[in-house]
Design a protein around this motif. Structure first.
Motif, PDB file in Angstrom:
ATOM      1  N   ALA A  38       1.092  -1.079  -0.074  1.00  0.00           N
ATOM      2  CA  ALA A  38      -0.082  -0.067   0.006  1.00  0.00           C
ATOM      3  C   ALA A  38       0.806   1.292  -0.104  1.00  0.00           C
ATOM      4  O   ALA A  38       0.534   2.327   0.938  1.00  0.00           O
ATOM      5  N   SER A  39       2.060   1.256  -0.948  1.00  0.00           N
ATOM      6  CA  SER A  39       2.886   2.036  -0.852  1.00  0.00           C
ATOM      7  C   SER A  39       2.725   3.471  -1.740  1.00  0.00           C
ATOM      8  O   SER A  39       3.722   4.089  -1.970  1.00  0.00           O
ATOM      9  N   ASP A  50       8.381   3.806  -6.615  1.00  0.00           N
ATOM     10  CA  ASP A  50       7.830   2.827  -7.534  1.00  0.00           C
ATOM     11  C   ASP A  50       8.004   1.412  -6.881  1.00  0.00           C
ATOM     12  O   ASP A  50       8.096   0.430  -7.735  1.00  0.00           O
ATOM     13  N   PHE A  51       8.152   1.354  -5.721  1.00  0.00           N
ATOM     14  CA  PHE A  51       8.516  -0.008  -5.016  1.00  0.00           C
ATOM     15  C   PHE A  51       7.275  -0.994  -5.133  1.00  0.00           C
ATOM     16  O   PHE A  51       8.000  -2.003  -5.487  1.00  0.00           O
ATOM     17  N   ALA A  52       6.208  -0.725  -5.108  1.00  0.00           N
ATOM     18  CA  ALA A  52       5.130  -1.619  -5.585  1.00  0.00           C
ATOM     19  C   ALA A  52       5.143  -1.984  -6.857  1.00  0.00           C
ATOM     20  O   ALA A  52       5.064  -3.312  -7.117  1.00  0.00           O
ATOM     21  N   ALA A  99      -1.245   2.054  -6.316  1.00  0.00           N
ATOM     22  CA  ALA A  99      -0.283   1.286  -7.340  1.00  0.00           C
ATOM     23  C   ALA A  99      -1.245   0.445  -8.177  1.00  0.00           C
ATOM     24  O   ALA A  99      -0.586   0.086  -9.100  1.00  0.00           O
ATOM     25  N   VAL A 100      -2.423   0.341  -7.952  1.00  0.00           N
ATOM     26  CA  VAL A 100      -3.341  -0.560  -8.960  1.00  0.00           C
ATOM     27  C   VAL A 100      -3.576   0.467  -9.875  1.00  0.00           C
ATOM     28  O   VAL A 100      -3.950   1.782  -9.987  1.00  0.00           O
ATOM     29  N   ASP A 101      -4.154  -0.178 -10.978  1.00  0.00           N
ATOM     30  CA  ASP A 101      -4.548   0.669 -12.179  1.00  0.00           C
ATOM     31  C   ASP A 101      -5.971   0.966 -12.097  1.00  0.00           C
ATOM     32  O   ASP A 101      -6.995   0.627 -12.784  1.00  0.00           O
ATOM     33  N   ILE A 102      -6.194   1.969 -11.153  1.00  0.00           N
ATOM     34  CA  ILE A 102      -7.341   2.596 -10.810  1.00  0.00           C
ATOM     35  C   ILE A 102      -7.132   3.782 -10.359  1.00  0.00           C
ATOM     36  O   ILE A 102      -6.499   4.228  -9.345  1.00  0.00           O
ATOM     37  N   THR A 103      -7.745   5.011 -11.319  1.00  0.00           N
ATOM     38  CA  THR A 103      -7.275   6.296 -11.034  1.00  0.00           C
ATOM     39  C   THR A 103      -8.440   7.120 -11.088  1.00  0.00           C
ATOM     40  O   THR A 103      -9.432   6.994 -12.103  1.00  0.00           O
ATOM     41  N   GLY A 104      -8.871   7.850  -9.632  1.00  0.00           N
ATOM     42  CA  GLY A 104     -10.183   8.527  -9.632  1.00  0.00           C
ATOM     43  C   GLY A 104      -9.995   9.888 -10.093  1.00  0.00           C
ATOM     44  O   GLY A 104      -9.014  10.494 -10.468  1.00  0.00           O
TER      45      GLY A 104
END
Length: 397
Positions: free
Chosen positions: A163-164, A176-178, A371-376
């Motif tokens: 959750a970085s 970009d660690f995750a 980090a996930v491909d979800i951008t609000g």
């Protein structure tokens, strides 16, 4: 002590994950490279923290697969967010524009305080000033090599939560660690780019924009994909403001954007009404009804502002109407990750179980938040995803 999971990152997702796990009687350890938790929460919304949006739906998110959000938003709703902060911190949300909820205290630190209190009450551990250097898969889980108090140490866990965050605002510890961990273990990524970010103008028009720095205009900003109606702000480097930040998430280098500087009026109709009254006023005087003096003077570069409306030719009228309602801009670029609020792209949702956010390839490895491909969109949506993803993961670890 043995932990049910180690959580990398004490941002919105990581903190929610830890406290929700604690409420289920689980023990977690949160590792945070900063000297305090919730660094990005604390600066969000100008330090006021727009912590959710009343109108959240998957339509407010950019992803290769927006349907991925169905499971998360079914399990953790906007009402759940509101009830969580009200029930555990006495924080009442106040709606500002377009469904944005802020604490009535207008203090982001009150949001972080809820998590600090709950972490203590549920017995969750957090190590600050701790940098995770490496993660290795071993029998029974994972080992994490960390740097803490000037020395390296290794901890082992059955489950690890990333959750970085993403790449924006490196000075707050973003990295970009995750993404590196995902690549290392063969997880697919969607291309990343700054999002919710100011746009830059260079070349022959740069001085024109710079001359308007500080001027704000309510406008409709469009690409061929979508449009947003909110304020735009002229800056020394180009354009910012809510509508520009929103459109930036959809803009790609080389594309143009169109700005309607007067979205709630038809300038053609305004000219007609002026003519019916004799057309004695000059174009600039009519424009003064809607824009600052500075803006009208700047528009004089393109428009005959000193002509009387009665004297306008059809070509003049068409030019004015087109300039006002279809002002075209070709940005040179954006201000980059340091000025971006979020990152577009990230770990492909195809790699994760939608109800738990566990990696399909790597048992016991979870990814949540930015980090996930979800951008609000701008306006609390990214926080709602962070809370929801933290909650989902906590149920499974």
């Amino acid at each position: 002590m043995g932990y049910d999971a180690v959580i990398v990152g004490a941002g919105a997702c990581g903190l929610m994950c830890a406290v929700q796990a604690g409420m289920l009687g689980k023990n977690t350890l949160v590792l945070e490279r900063n000297d305090k938790p919730g660094a990005k929460i604390l600066i969000s919304g100008g330090g006021r923290c727009n912590f959710t949006n009343l109108y959240t739906s998957k339509a407010n998110f950019i992803s290769a697969n927006p349907d991925f959000l169905n499971a998360a938003f079914a399990q953790w709703t906007v009402d759940d967010t509101i009830n969580f902060f009200e029930g555990h911190g006495g924080i009442v949300g106040e709606e500002k524009t377009l469904g944005q909820l802020f604490p009535t205290t207008n203090k982001a630190k009150d949001i972080v305080a809820v998590f600090t209190k709950l972490m203590y009450e549920t017995g969750q551990d957090i190590w600050l000033n701790t940098l995770v250097k490496e993660v290795e898969q071993v029998d029974g889980g994972y080992t994490l090599t960390i740097e803490r108090e000037g020395r390296l140490q290794v901890i082992q866990t059955a489950k690890v939560v990333f959750a970085s965050g993403g790449l924006p605002v490196a000075k707050l510890g973003a990295s970009d660690f995750a993404l590196r961990i995902a690549r290392k273990y063969g997880l697919a990524l969607e291309p990343t780019a700054p999002a919710l970010v100011p746009l830059t103008i260079t070349g022959k028009d740069a001085d024109w924009y710079a001359s308007l720095a500080g001027n704000s205009v309510f406008a409709r900003v469009s690409t061929n994909k979508i449009s947003f109606e909110e304020n735009i702000l002229f800056t020394h480097w180009g354009l910012s403001g809510p509508a520009i930040l929103q459109i930036s998430s959809y803009w790609n280098p080389g594309e143009t954007i169109t700005i309607d500087l007067l979205p709630n009026h038809k300038f053609e109709q305004l000219l007609k009404e002026e003519r019916e009254q004799g057309g004695k006023r000059m174009v600039g005087q009519l424009l003064n009804d809607f824009f600052t003096k500075k803006m009208v003077e700047a528009l004089g570069k393109f428009l005959p502002i000193h002509l009387k409306i009665a004297s306008l030719s059809k070509a003049d009228a068409k030019l004015i109407n087109t300039t006002i309602h279809q002002f075209t801009v070709k940005p040179a670029g954006d201000k980059g990750y340091d000025k971006a609020e979020v990152m577009r792209g990230g770990i492909s949702t195809d790699e994760l179980h939608p109800k738990t956010l566990e990696s399909k390839k790597m048992s016991g490895m979870y990814f949540g938040g930015e980090a996930v491909d979800i951008t609000g969109w701008l306006g609390g949506y990214n926080f709602q995803w962070a809370w929801a993803s933290g909650y989902l993961i906590a149920q499974d670890i």
